[in-house]
Design a protein around this motif. Structure first.
Motif, short mmCIF file in Angstrom:
data_model
loop_
_atom_site.label_atom_id
_atom_site.label_comp_id
_atom_site.label_asym_id
_atom_site.label_seq_id
_atom_site.Cartn_x
_atom_site.Cartn_y
_atom_site.Cartn_z
N ALA A 1 11.67 -4.07 3.08
CA ALA A 1 10.99 -5.16 3.66
C ALA A 1 11.93 -6.41 3.87
N ALA A 2 12.97 -6.54 3.31
CA ALA A 2 13.77 -7.73 2.95
C ALA A 2 14.32 -7.94 4.42
N GLY A 3 14.67 -7.11 5.34
CA GLY A 3 15.24 -7.22 6.53
C GLY A 3 14.34 -7.95 7.62
N ILE B 1 6.91 -1.73 5.30
CA ILE B 1 5.18 -1.25 5.85
C ILE B 1 4.92 -2.42 6.70
N PRO B 2 4.74 -2.57 7.93
CA PRO B 2 4.46 -3.80 8.63
C PRO B 2 3.25 -4.32 8.26
N HIS C 1 0.89 -1.11 -0.09
CA HIS C 1 -0.04 -0.07 -0.21
C HIS C 1 0.94 1.26 0.17
N ASN C 2 1.58 1.41 -1.22
CA ASN C 2 2.39 2.68 -1.46
C ASN C 2 2.22 3.50 -2.72
N GLY D 1 1.15 0.84 -6.46
CA GLY D 1 2.17 0.27 -5.49
C GLY D 1 2.98 -0.55 -5.79
N THR D 2 3.95 -1.00 -5.09
CA THR D 2 4.98 -2.10 -5.49
C THR D 2 4.31 -3.51 -5.29
N GLN D 3 4.95 -4.16 -6.33
CA GLN D 3 3.99 -5.64 -6.23
C GLN D 3 5.02 -6.71 -5.92
N THR D 4 4.68 -7.24 -4.66
CA THR D 4 5.83 -8.33 -4.50
C THR D 4 5.31 -9.75 -5.08
N HIS D 5 6.35 -10.33 -5.56
CA HIS D 5 5.97 -11.64 -6.19
C HIS D 5 6.48 -12.90 -5.20
#
Length: 282
Positions: free
Chosen positions: A80-82, A49-50, A20-21, A29-33
């Motif tokens: 969000a990788a971390g 973003i939590p 949600h960015n 927003g950015t799509q994580t696959h």
């Protein structure tokens, strides 16, 4: 919030989770696959973003993340990788880190917290049950940009190199227009049937889009040369003439794109800089 479902299946081997960015630079927003079933890879985990990290974890509930894979280190792709690695123990891999700042002040910016367990280069791969991700080096949007091929689906995850809603911004000094054009050309001979970009819809006619993108950049280059043919001009003057009706929030990005073209043209001996003015080379 958005009406977008938590997780969408876009191919039997591929799911996506939308962060949600939304913004003028990220579309919705950015799509994580998520690739695979059971033992999966997560491509471009997105912003820290939590809620988004929680949505990724919920989407793979009962499965194991075996790789967190990153195309490039803009702040809407890797932070969000971390947290995801901390929650799952999965290794972070993919593009190399970039420690310099681009100085643009744009929201894209580089994520300096990115610390991969494994840096991947052209031809490197990571695999799981029924899937393989192969790195394809595509510098230009950023110097560290990688795409990832999924041969089992004849698919390519294109990050921000090729997007489904807009052309990429190329921000000097890290972004390089000549490299970007070469990286677009590099994809032309490939047999990928579908692209899964980090922003926008899947691309079902990749070669048609690539031809359009290359043509668009060449037209922009010719537009710059025609503009300078009327006399020396500053980048803001060129933007005002070339991007009529542009969203004011995108004026800075447009100027940086023009600068990237000018640097490339300068390297090829077509233009020259005179202070803040640019002119055709003698």
């Amino acid at each position: 919030m958005t009406d977008q479902p938590l997780v969408e299946t876009v191919h039997p081997l591929v799911r996506r989770v939308l962060a949600h960015n939304p913004s003028p630079f990220t579309s919705t927003g950015t799509q994580t696959h998520i690739v695979g079933q059971g033992e999966v890879a997560v491509i471009d985990p997105g912003p820290d973003i939590p809620e988004h990290v929680a949505n990724i974890l919920k989407a793979v509930e009962g499965e194991r993340i075996v790789a967190i894979v990153c195309t490039h280190t803009h702040r809407d792709h890797t932070p969000a990788a971390g947290p995801l690695a901390q929650a799952t123990g999965a290794p972070v891999m993919g593009c190399a880190p970039i420690m310099a700042d681009d100085g643009s002040g744009l929201e894209a910016g580089f994520d300096h917290s990115y610390s991969p367990d494994r840096i991947m280069v052209e031809g490197d791969s990571v695999s799981g049950p029924g899937w393989t991700l192969e790195a394809v080096f595509t510098p230009g949007h950023t110097s560290n940009h990688l795409c990832f091929a999924l041969p089992e689906a004849q698919a390519l995850f294109t990050g921000d190199h090729v997007m489904g809603w807009s052309t990429s911004v190329v921000i000097p000094p890290d972004g390089d227009m000549g490299a970007y054009m070469a990286s677009l050309e590099k994809l032309m001979p490939r047999d990928d049937a579908i692209y899964f970009p980090a922003h926008g819809d899947p691309v079902t006619k990749p070669k048609q889009l690539l031809r359009g993108m290359l043509g668009h950049r060449r037209q922009r280059e010719n537009q710059i040369l025609r503009t300078l043919g009327k006399g020396a001009a500053s980048i803001p003057d060129m933007v005002a003439q070339m991007y009529v009706g542009l969203d004011p929030r995108l004026e800075k990005a447009a100027g940086l794109n023009v600068l990237a073209h000018l640097i490339d043209l300068d390297q090829r001996g077509r233009v020259r800089a005179e202070g803040e003015l640019w002119s055709l080379a003698a």
